[in-house]
Write an enzyme that holds these catalytic residues in place. Structure first.
Site, mmCIF file in Angstrom:
data_model
loop_
_atom_site.group_PDB
_atom_site.id
_atom_site.type_symbol
_atom_site.label_atom_id
_atom_site.label_comp_id
_atom_site.label_asym_id
_atom_site.label_seq_id
_atom_site.Cartn_x
_atom_site.Cartn_y
_atom_site.Cartn_z
ATOM 1 N N ASN A 1 0.865 -1.177 0.000
ATOM 2 C CA ASN A 1 0.000 0.000 0.000
ATOM 3 C C ASN A 1 0.906 1.233 0.000
ATOM 4 O O ASN A 1 1.530 1.528 1.010
ATOM 5 C CB ASN A 1 -0.888 -0.035 1.251
ATOM 6 C CG ASN A 1 -1.719 1.219 1.425
ATOM 7 O OD1 ASN A 1 -1.792 2.060 0.531
ATOM 8 N ND2 ASN A 1 -2.352 1.351 2.586
ATOM 9 N N LYS B 1 0.013 4.243 -0.160
ATOM 10 C CA LYS B 1 -0.649 5.388 0.481
ATOM 11 C C LYS B 1 -0.481 6.639 -0.402
ATOM 12 O O LYS B 1 -0.470 6.517 -1.618
ATOM 13 C CB LYS B 1 -0.103 5.585 1.900
ATOM 14 C CG LYS B 1 -0.171 4.270 2.705
ATOM 15 C CD LYS B 1 0.124 4.420 4.159
ATOM 16 C CE LYS B 1 0.007 3.054 4.837
ATOM 17 N NZ LYS B 1 0.144 3.126 6.272
ATOM 18 N N HIS C 1 -9.295 1.174 5.249
ATOM 19 C CA HIS C 1 -8.007 1.342 5.936
ATOM 20 C C HIS C 1 -8.212 2.285 7.124
ATOM 21 O O HIS C 1 -9.007 3.229 7.035
ATOM 22 C CB HIS C 1 -6.973 1.904 4.962
ATOM 23 C CG HIS C 1 -5.581 1.840 5.509
ATOM 24 N ND1 HIS C 1 -5.116 2.734 6.448
ATOM 25 C CD2 HIS C 1 -4.565 0.967 5.286
ATOM 26 C CE1 HIS C 1 -3.859 2.409 6.761
ATOM 27 N NE2 HIS C 1 -3.511 1.347 6.068
ATOM 28 N N GLU D 1 -6.552 4.665 8.130
ATOM 29 C CA GLU D 1 -6.317 6.075 7.787
ATOM 30 C C GLU D 1 -7.544 6.692 7.130
ATOM 31 O O GLU D 1 -7.828 7.884 7.300
ATOM 32 C CB GLU D 1 -5.072 6.189 6.892
ATOM 33 C CG GLU D 1 -3.798 5.953 7.716
ATOM 34 C CD GLU D 1 -2.646 5.333 6.959
ATOM 35 O OE1 GLU D 1 -2.640 5.345 5.718
ATOM 36 O OE2 GLU D 1 -1.728 4.814 7.635
ATOM 37 N N GLU E 1 -4.854 -4.904 10.781
ATOM 38 C CA GLU E 1 -3.834 -3.872 10.931
ATOM 39 C C GLU E 1 -4.070 -3.121 12.240
ATOM 40 O O GLU E 1 -4.869 -2.175 12.287
ATOM 41 C CB GLU E 1 -3.901 -2.880 9.766
ATOM 42 C CG GLU E 1 -3.623 -3.483 8.416
ATOM 43 C CD GLU E 1 -3.072 -2.459 7.428
ATOM 44 O OE1 GLU E 1 -2.040 -2.745 6.819
ATOM 45 O OE2 GLU E 1 -3.659 -1.367 7.297
ATOM 46 N N GLY F 1 3.228 2.142 10.744
ATOM 47 C CA GLY F 1 4.231 3.189 10.588
ATOM 48 C C GLY F 1 4.992 3.528 11.858
ATOM 49 O O GLY F 1 5.655 4.564 11.923
ATOM 50 N N SER G 1 4.026 -2.285 10.188
ATOM 51 C CA SER G 1 5.473 -2.356 10.406
ATOM 52 C C SER G 1 6.091 -3.689 9.988
ATOM 53 O O SER G 1 7.039 -4.155 10.615
ATOM 54 C CB SER G 1 5.815 -2.027 11.867
ATOM 55 O OG SER G 1 5.445 -0.687 12.164
HETATM 56 P P1 13P Z 1 3.481 0.259 7.505
HETATM 57 O O1 13P Z 1 3.932 -1.053 6.869
HETATM 58 O O2 13P Z 1 4.207 1.441 6.972
HETATM 59 O O3 13P Z 1 3.473 0.157 8.994
HETATM 60 O O4 13P Z 1 1.951 0.469 7.044
HETATM 61 C C1 13P Z 1 1.045 -0.561 7.188
HETATM 62 C C2 13P Z 1 -0.198 -0.203 6.482
HETATM 63 O O5 13P Z 1 -0.939 0.658 6.912
HETATM 64 C C3 13P Z 1 -0.515 -0.897 5.223
HETATM 65 O O6 13P Z 1 -1.816 -0.639 4.805
#
Ligand code: 13P
Length: 249
Positions: free
Chosen positions: A9, A11, A93, A95, A163, A169, A209
């Site tokens: 992803n 983003k 997601h 976010e 997640e 992150g 992560s």
């Molecule tokens: P990270 O791998 O950067 O922690 O992000 C995970 C994520 O949100 C994937 O959708």
């Protein structure tokens, strides 16, 4: 047997220059024993699909609207994603749940539309740190699954990604026991709702992560069928380490 899936992803990262990394990935995996997916920003979808056309790398969107078309300025429909060359879409997601106030009902409506258009929906669920510390993780994940996953789901049109919000992150990863507890619980819920055959066929990804250095141990956990990777999916070298760990798991 569930086919393993390494999903990236990107983003809100990436411009035309990032296609070099995608091209490198496509060359490294002309075909693959596992599913490999990159979800770039919408602006790159079409070019990304061109770059990966004859490779083992598929392309997906990061969101779509619940309506098929219409007066929704700035939004992208499931049909548009398909037209740009996507085969999948990430939905719900954390976010988007936070930034755009998306509810479980919103996510379910989007997934219904995506499934009807022929896209594989990757529906994300996961608890906040506060919810984990209050021992509410399974309640939260169970509630999100009940609310976000449409009735017409099968192993062909649905993937669920666990997640934990606090692991995204941050470099923090749940213990393998914590991942196993949630993934086993998710499997049980899917079997209860859809029956054993469909429940067993829906793939479950872990996200938060995931790096080349911790991927192998995470992929050894029961009911982890792959990963949804953010930061480490941006560079071909990093994502390859995760893909290879999954292929070997
Ligand atoms: P990270 O791998 O950067 O922690 O992000 C995970 C994520 O949100 C994937 O959708």
């Amino acid at each position: 047997m569930r086919r393993k899936l390494a999903a990236g992803n990107w983003k809100m990262n990436g411009t035309g220059a990032s296609l070099a990394d995608l091209s490198e990935l496509a060359q490294r995996y002309p075909d693959s024993a596992i599913d490999i997916l990159i979800c770039p920003p919408a602006t790159l979808l079409h070019r990304a699909a061109e770059v990966t056309k004859t490779s083992g790398v598929a392309i997906g969107g990061q969101d779509c609207h619940a309506a098929q078309s219409g007066a929704h300025t700035g939004d992208v429909s499931a049909q548009m994603l398909m037209d740009a060359g996507a085969s999948s879409v990430i939905l719900g997601h954390s976010e988007r749940r936070v930034d755009h106030g998306e509810t479980d009902a919103d996510v379910r409506a989007k997934a219904q539309t995506a499934m009807e258009a022929g896209l594989l929906s990757i529906i994300c669920v996961g608890e906040s740190l506060e919810q984990r510390e209050a021992a509410n993780t399974l309640d939260v994940v169970g509630g999100q699954m009940a609310g976000s996953i449409p009735d017409q789901s099968t192993g062909e049109n649905l993937v669920v990604a666990y997640e934990p919000v606090w692991a995204i992150g941050t470099g923090k990863v749940p213990t393998l026991e914590q991942i196993a507890e949630v993934h086993d619980f998710m499997r049980t819920l899917l079997e209860k709702r859809f029956g054993e055959s469909i429940g067993q066929s829906i793939r479950l990804l872990y996200g938060g992560s995931v790096k080349p250095g911790n991927a192998a141990e995470i992929f050894g956990v029961s009911n982890v069928d792959g990963a949804l990777v953010g930061g480490a999916s941006l560079k071909a070298a990093d994502f390859s380490g995760i893909i290879d760990a999954l292929a070997d798991a």
